[in-house]
Design an enzyme around this catalytic site. Structure first.
Site, PDB file in Angstrom:
ATOM      1  N   LYS A   1      47.249  32.900  51.291  1.00 52.35           N
ATOM      2  CA  LYS A   1      47.900  34.098  50.930  1.00 52.35           C
ATOM      3  C   LYS A   1      47.154  35.072  52.120  1.00 52.35           C
ATOM      4  CE  LYS A   1      47.141  35.418  46.591  1.00 52.35           C
ATOM      5  NZ  LYS A   1      46.259  36.954  46.335  1.00 52.35           N
TER       6      LYS A   1
ATOM      7  N   GLY B   1      46.843  42.723  44.085  1.00 47.57           N
ATOM      8  CA  GLY B   1      45.866  43.333  44.918  1.00 47.57           C
ATOM      9  C   GLY B   1      45.551  43.940  46.320  1.00 47.57           C
TER      10      GLY B   1
ATOM     11  N   GLN C   1      38.497  42.937  50.546  1.00 48.43           N
ATOM     12  CA  GLN C   1      40.073  43.919  50.831  1.00 48.43           C
ATOM     13  C   GLN C   1      39.037  45.000  51.047  1.00 48.43           C
ATOM     14  OE1 GLN C   1      41.146  43.195  46.763  1.00 48.43           O
ATOM     15  NE2 GLN C   1      42.232  41.109  47.290  1.00 48.43           N
TER      16      GLN C   1
ATOM     17  N   ASP D   1      37.169  33.078  44.844  1.00 49.17           N
ATOM     18  CA  ASP D   1      38.632  33.190  43.674  1.00 49.17           C
ATOM     19  C   ASP D   1      38.726  31.503  42.995  1.00 49.17           C
ATOM     20  OD1 ASP D   1      39.829  35.119  44.695  1.00 49.17           O
ATOM     21  OD2 ASP D   1      40.853  34.564  45.945  1.00 49.17           O
TER      22      ASP D   1
ATOM     23  N   LYS E   1      38.947  40.676  38.455  1.00 47.79           N
ATOM     24  CA  LYS E   1      40.069  40.276  39.654  1.00 47.79           C
ATOM     25  C   LYS E   1      41.793  39.961  38.453  1.00 47.79           C
ATOM     26  CE  LYS E   1      37.575  38.595  42.574  1.00 47.79           C
ATOM     27  NZ  LYS E   1      37.966  39.150  43.840  1.00 47.79           N
TER      28      LYS E   1
ATOM     29  N   ARG F   1      45.454  31.870  39.093  1.00 51.06           N
ATOM     30  CA  ARG F   1      44.644  30.928  38.884  1.00 51.06           C
ATOM     31  C   ARG F   1      44.089  30.009  37.470  1.00 51.06           C
ATOM     32  NH1 ARG F   1      44.195  31.084  44.113  1.00 51.06           N
ATOM     33  NH2 ARG F   1      44.315  33.091  44.778  1.00 51.06           N
TER      34      ARG F   1
HETATM   35  C1  S3P Z   1      40.661  38.440  49.314  1.00 57.64           C
HETATM   36  C2  S3P Z   1      39.749  38.622  48.785  1.00 57.64           C
HETATM   37  C3  S3P Z   1      39.568  38.912  47.366  1.00 57.64           C
HETATM   38  C4  S3P Z   1      40.320  37.800  46.385  1.00 57.64           C
HETATM   39  C5  S3P Z   1      42.044  37.727  46.544  1.00 57.64           C
HETATM   40  C6  S3P Z   1      41.982  38.022  48.312  1.00 57.64           C
HETATM   41  C7  S3P Z   1      41.711  38.593  50.942  1.00 57.64           C
HETATM   42  O1  S3P Z   1      38.546  39.959  46.528  1.00 57.64           O
HETATM   43  O2  S3P Z   1      39.387  37.558  44.814  1.00 57.64           O
HETATM   44  O3  S3P Z   1      42.288  36.841  46.308  1.00 57.64           O
HETATM   45  O4  S3P Z   1      42.211  38.227  50.450  1.00 57.64           O
HETATM   46  O5  S3P Z   1      40.504  39.899  51.390  1.00 57.64           O
HETATM   47  P1  S3P Z   1      38.194  40.897  46.679  1.00 57.64           P
HETATM   48  O6  S3P Z   1      37.642  41.314  47.859  1.00 57.64           O
HETATM   49  O7  S3P Z   1      38.313  41.818  45.918  1.00 57.64           O
HETATM   50  O8  S3P Z   1      36.940  40.323  46.524  1.00 57.64           O
END
Ligand code: S3P
Length: 437
Positions: A19, A92, A167, A317, A344, A392
């Site tokens: 993903k 998100g 992120q 995750d 989350k 999840r």
């Molecule tokens: C992700 C980063 C993580 C993860 C999310 C995907 C990404 O989030 O929990 O499912 O693709 O960069 P955070 O950056 O908020 O930890």
């Protein structure tokens, strides 16, 4: 959907695309020059939100009937102002990465999302982006809807990541692409590094230096990206559902094909191996600048361990499904420093406690630690779990049902399409007793 005690999980399954990497490939191909061909893109609800958003900015994206996706990029700096609000649904990652991208373009963008996404914090992503010269407003200063006014003449800056979030890091790196001069991000948390690896593939002017445990990423902006031809590795977080199922269901032996193994993402695999899991990596190859393996998994006698805070970004995750594994391990498993789980898709900290307690597993918690008292025996079952729009938590509850005497039912299975659309079919294929009713 519901599940019940199962044994003898057998067979080979192919895990769908990662993903995180799928989002990034859609975004980067859309702002590259020329065509990109992406094979094995994850066509889940979340990734489709990124696809729709990038179309809103003018990219041409063709999701053919085959597993290929063709994208004709608009070139760096070419984002058109979307005419309507961009709806990010449950995703998100889409919303936050695209905020970064927009922050260095002279456009105004309205971001909206579903009930779950509209309860998740956005200020920590948007605040650093002000340094490029962008401005924003949020509902109650924290939540979507958000209006982001991108910078007309973006300015580079040095950013010290102060939350363990890939992120936030990626949002700044994406903003840096259309910013003249050198933007620097320092990451002391070892967050997932797919953005950095992919930027190199697309020809960005990026350099990554590691000094002890601090990583310094520099991007010199206004360098055109070029379209690429790429295969998407399978998602390790999705792979963990059948993997944990095979570890804890008696007499199982499965092969999970095409799994991304990256040191910034493989914490759960390392923890499972330390717990005594019989997991073997086979057939190494490289896809999208990442290591990929087929993974053979056999039922195992697991033992509880202590999982320290510092590894949490590498398995952020995966705590819900690890908690299910820990409930079948002999002795105590302690997850430390996992307060981030409250932020989350749902409050996973409380979601894990609820799932285990409801199913008769002894569990304790304090501010940011969960301790699970495991036993290798079937659990009670006969419960229904509210998933709170969290894919999840939904899949973890269904795997928990595979080690329960009576059924475990979830209130909403539609949410599984967020990340793993063929979860049900693949689990049935290996012999798990899941039912749609
Ligand atoms: C992700 C980063 C993580 C993860 C999310 C995907 C990404 O989030 O929990 O499912 O693709 O960069 P955070 O950056 O908020 O930890």
């Amino acid at each position: 959907m519901k599940s019940i005690s199962s044994k003898k999980l057998k067979g080979n399954i192919l895990i769908p695309g990662d993903k995180s990497i799928s989002h990034r490939l859609v975004i980067l191909s859309s702002i590259a020059i020329g065509n990109s061909k992406i094979k094995g893109l994850l066509k889940s609800d979340d990734v489709m939100r990124t696809v729709e958003a990038m179309k809103g900015f003018g990219a041409s994206i063709n999701l053919s009937n085959t597993s290929n996706c063709f994208i004709d990029g608009i070139g760096l700096g070419g984002l058109a102002e979307p005419k309507t609000a961009l709806d990010f649904g449950n995703s998100g990652t889409s919303a936050r990465l695209i905020m970064g991208l927009c922050s260095s373009h002279p456009i105004t963008t309205l971001f909206i999302g579903d009930t779950s996404l509209s309860m998740r914090p956005m200020q920590r992503v948007l605040n650093p982006l002000i340094n490029f010269g962008s401005s924003f407003s949020l509902r109650e200063d924290e939540f979507l809807p958000a209006i982001l006014k991108g910078s007309i003449s973006p300015i580079p800056f040095i950013f010290d990541l102060n939350e363990p979030s890939a992120q936030i890091k990626s949002a700044v790196l994406l903003g840096a692409l259309n910013t003249p001069g050198i933007t620097i991000v320092r990451d002391k948390f070892n967050t997932r590094d797919h953005t950095e690896r992919l930027l190199e593939l697309y020809g960005a002017n990026i350099s990554v230096k590691s000094k002890k445990s601090l990583k310094e990423i520099s991007i010199k902006g206004i360098k055109d990206l070029k379209g690429i031809d790429v295969n998407v590795p399978g998602d390790p977080s999705s792979a963990l559902f059948p993997i944990v199922a095979a570890l804890i269901c008696e007499d199982s032996d499965i092969m999970v094909k095409n799994v991304l193994i990256n040191p910034t993402r493989d914490g759960a695999f390392e923890v499972l191996k330390e717990m005594g899991a019989n997991i073997n990596y086979l057939n190494h190859r490289i896809m999208a600048a990442e290591d990929v393996y087929d993974i053979r998994v056999k039922s195992s006698n697991l033992s509880g361990i202590d999982v320290p805070k510092k590894v949490s970004p590498t398995m952020i995750d995966d705590y819900p499904i690890l908690a299910v594994a820990a409930s079948m391990a002999k002795g105590k498993t302690c997850f430390r420093g996992i307060g981030e789980l409250r932020l989350k898709e749902s409050d996973r900290f409380n979601g894990i406690l609820n799932l285990l307690k409801k199913n008769g597993v002894k569990v304790e918690s304090n501010k940011d630690t969960i301790t699970i008292h495991g036993k290798k025996q079937l659990k009670r079952g006969g419960i229904e779990i509210s998933t709170n729009l969290d894919h999840r938590m939904a899949m973890s509850a269904l795997v928990m049902g595979l080690i329960s005497n009576k059924e475990v039912k979830i209130d909403n299975s539609k949410t599984i399409k967020t990340s793993f659309p063929n979860f049900y079919n693949l689990m049935i294929k290996i012999g798990a007793k899941l039912s749609k009713k």
